[in-house]
Design an enzyme around this catalytic site. Structure first.
Site, PDB file in Angstrom:
ATOM      1  CG  ASN A   1      -0.659  -0.196   2.489  1.00  0.00           C
ATOM      2  OD1 ASN A   1      -0.180  -1.255   2.874  1.00  0.00           O
ATOM      3  ND2 ASN A   1      -0.826   0.832   3.300  1.00  0.00           N
ATOM      4  CG  ASP A   2      -0.042   4.211   2.867  1.00  0.00           C
ATOM      5  OD1 ASP A   2      -0.981   3.679   2.249  1.00  0.00           O
ATOM      6  OD2 ASP A   2      -0.191   4.823   3.936  1.00  0.00           O
TER       7      ASP A   2
ATOM      8  CD  GLN B   1       2.518   0.385   5.963  1.00  0.00           C
ATOM      9  OE1 GLN B   1       1.722   0.898   6.681  1.00  0.00           O
ATOM     10  NE2 GLN B   1       3.806   0.440   6.222  1.00  0.00           N
TER      11      GLN B   1
END
Length: 493
Positions: free
Chosen positions: A41-42, A58
């Site tokens: 993710n991020d 992430q």
């Protein structure tokens, strides 16, 4: 390194080796960064150290639907040849045992200073919003981007100001003049999103400098805050959660965008490290502009490279989206990054200043050198799954259709992106208004599309899933000039 670090690294290595043994997989992309396995993710810790760019992310390597949060790490000199450098940060300490959450890197002559949120969920009957969670701000340092120091808590959860929930996270750090600044996304106990701004003389001792809020409540949580100057404009970027959907904006579960402000948010005479909740900068939420109008974009982070470019990378995904990703079911991985985007400030079609986004120039080196044009029927077929499509001199309404499964069109003053059930896995329609369109650039990869309108005035990003490898594009763009480049994939070692 402690025993928990060694245990987790062994599990991660086994998961990555198992994924590598599968060989080629249908939906893995050619030039968009993906996790080796599991969940991404991020974007985190984006920076340039010497002549190398460091792209952390992430990472949940043990489960393609999320789970244990670590940081993965790619290194590159050109965004085309990438080296996967493992998962250097895992939840192996008491202050991050439930997740190495998002953060940033600040680079100076001493090397890399990495800040992140250590997530801890206390055992017991808690809601983990207003009680039961710790979110310490943690520092790691590195002189070379390869060897990393021990972790160190620099802001303890108990030091955060009163009136806030347990949701304070995502530190972004930079320096102006002789002072270091940090922004943290926050949620008040009344469920109002804000940004906490801290300052420091040494990156170790931090004091609250001010609070950034909005004229009216604007969502219940502001994630992934960022403050930067570009082309002499001050930009505050954040990802608000809890906005009500409207017909032409705020159509995703959560949003990401920015507000341009007249004054420097950290240059107004406040004493370093002695701020309070009363020292507020209040922004006009009606000036909030979304970074991307597509289905899959969240939690962007920017950094300035050694040449002075302000580069943005977003997560081509969405929390709690209401739709699926095909690779999760068949290939045991999920999500990717957008291509890195260079930012600039220009006047939009409506005459108002806004931040424009364009793929960094390095992406063009992936073109094979062969350029094609559409035939008289407006059709183009290719066995290459990676394309760079340039449409210029557009006048009036138009449409571009990919394999009858993805429709991108402009009618009147509405520009829209729609997908069929087969291609979208639940993605249906996103749309917004724009007064005129004169160019469109489409980056086509195996399972992601990025549409750049008017040289980056608007962007739509979406994942998509088709059965075959061949691509057919159908253009209804009278008198437009359309050029199509086949592209090769990036090289990951």
């Amino acid at each position: 390194m402690n025993q928990e670090y060694e245990r987790l690294q062994k599990l991660i290595k086994e998961a990555e080796e198992k994924a590598a043994s599968k060989g080629n997989m249908r939906y893995r992309n050619g030039f968009h960064i993906m996790p080796p396995t599991g969940w991404l993710n991020d974007p985190n810790g984006l920076c340039q150290l010497g002549d190398e760019y460091h792209l952390f992310f992430q990472y949940s390597p043990l489960d393609a639907r999320g789970g244990m949060k670590a940081w993965g790490h790619y290194v590159t000199k050109d965004f085309v040849n990438l080296h996967y450098a493992g998962a250097p940060f895992v939840p192996d300490e008491d202050f991050d045992k439930n997740g190495v959450y998002s953060g940033s890197s600040y680079v100076d002559e001493q090397g890399m200073h990495i800040f992140y949120t250590g997530n801890v969920k206390l055992p017991g009957d808690y809601d983990y919003v207003n009680a039961g969670r710790r979110a310490d701000t943690v520092l790691i340092e590195s002189k070379d981007g390869v060897n990393f120091s021990e972790k160190r808590v620099v802001i303890d959860t108990d030091e955060y100001p009163e009136g806030y929930s347990c949701h304070i996270r995502d530190p972004k750090v930079w320096k102006e003049d002789h002072t270091y600044y940090m922004v943290l996304g926050a949620r008040t106990v009344d469920s109002v999103g804000q940004i906490l701004v801290y300052s420091s003389a040494d990156m170790i001792k931090w004091g609250l400098y001010r609070v950034i809020s909005s004229e009216k409540p604007f969502g219940y949580m502001w994630e992934c805050p960022d403050i930067f100057n570009i082309d002499e404009e001050h930009v505050i970027s954040f990802s608000p959660q809890g906005l009500d959907a409207e017909e032409y904006r705020y159509q995703n579960t959560y949003q990401s965008g920015y507000v341009m402000v007249n004054d420097d948010p950290v240059d107004d005479g406040l004493d370093v490290g002695s701020g309070s909740q009363n020292e507020q900068l209040v922004i006009d939420q009606e000036k909030f502009v979304e970074w991307d109008m597509g289905f899959d974009f969240y939690a962007p982070q920017t950094f300035e490279d050694n040449s002075g470019r302000r580069i943005l990378v977003g997560w081509a995904g969405m929390p709690d989206p209401g739709y699926e990703n095909g690779e999760t079911e068949t290939e045991n991985w999920q999500h990717c990054f957008t291509v890195p985007r260079e930012l600039s400030v220009k006047n939009g079609a409506d005459g108002k200043k806004r931040v424009f986004q364009n793929p960094i120039k390095e992406i063009e080196t992936l073109r094979t050198g062969e350029v094609s044009s559409i035939d008289m029927t407006g059709r183009y077929k290719s066995n290459c799954e990676c394309l760079d499509v340039l449409c210029s001199d557009i006048s009036g309404d138009f449409s571009v259709v990919l394999d009858d499964g993805v429709i991108f069109k402009y009618e009147g003053d509405v520009i829209s992106l729609s997908l069929t059930d087969e291609y979208g896995y639940g993605r249906k329609l996103r749309k917004t208004k724009i007064s005129s369109v004169d160019s469109v650039r489409i980056l086509v990869d195996s399972s992601i599309l990025e549409f750049y309108i008017n040289e980056g005035e608007l962007v739509f990003t979406t994942r998509y899933y088709k059965a075959g490898a061949q691509i057919e594009l159908v253009f209804d763009m009278p008198d437009a000039d359309v050029k199509i480049y086949n592209m090769r994939g990036a090289i990951v070692e």
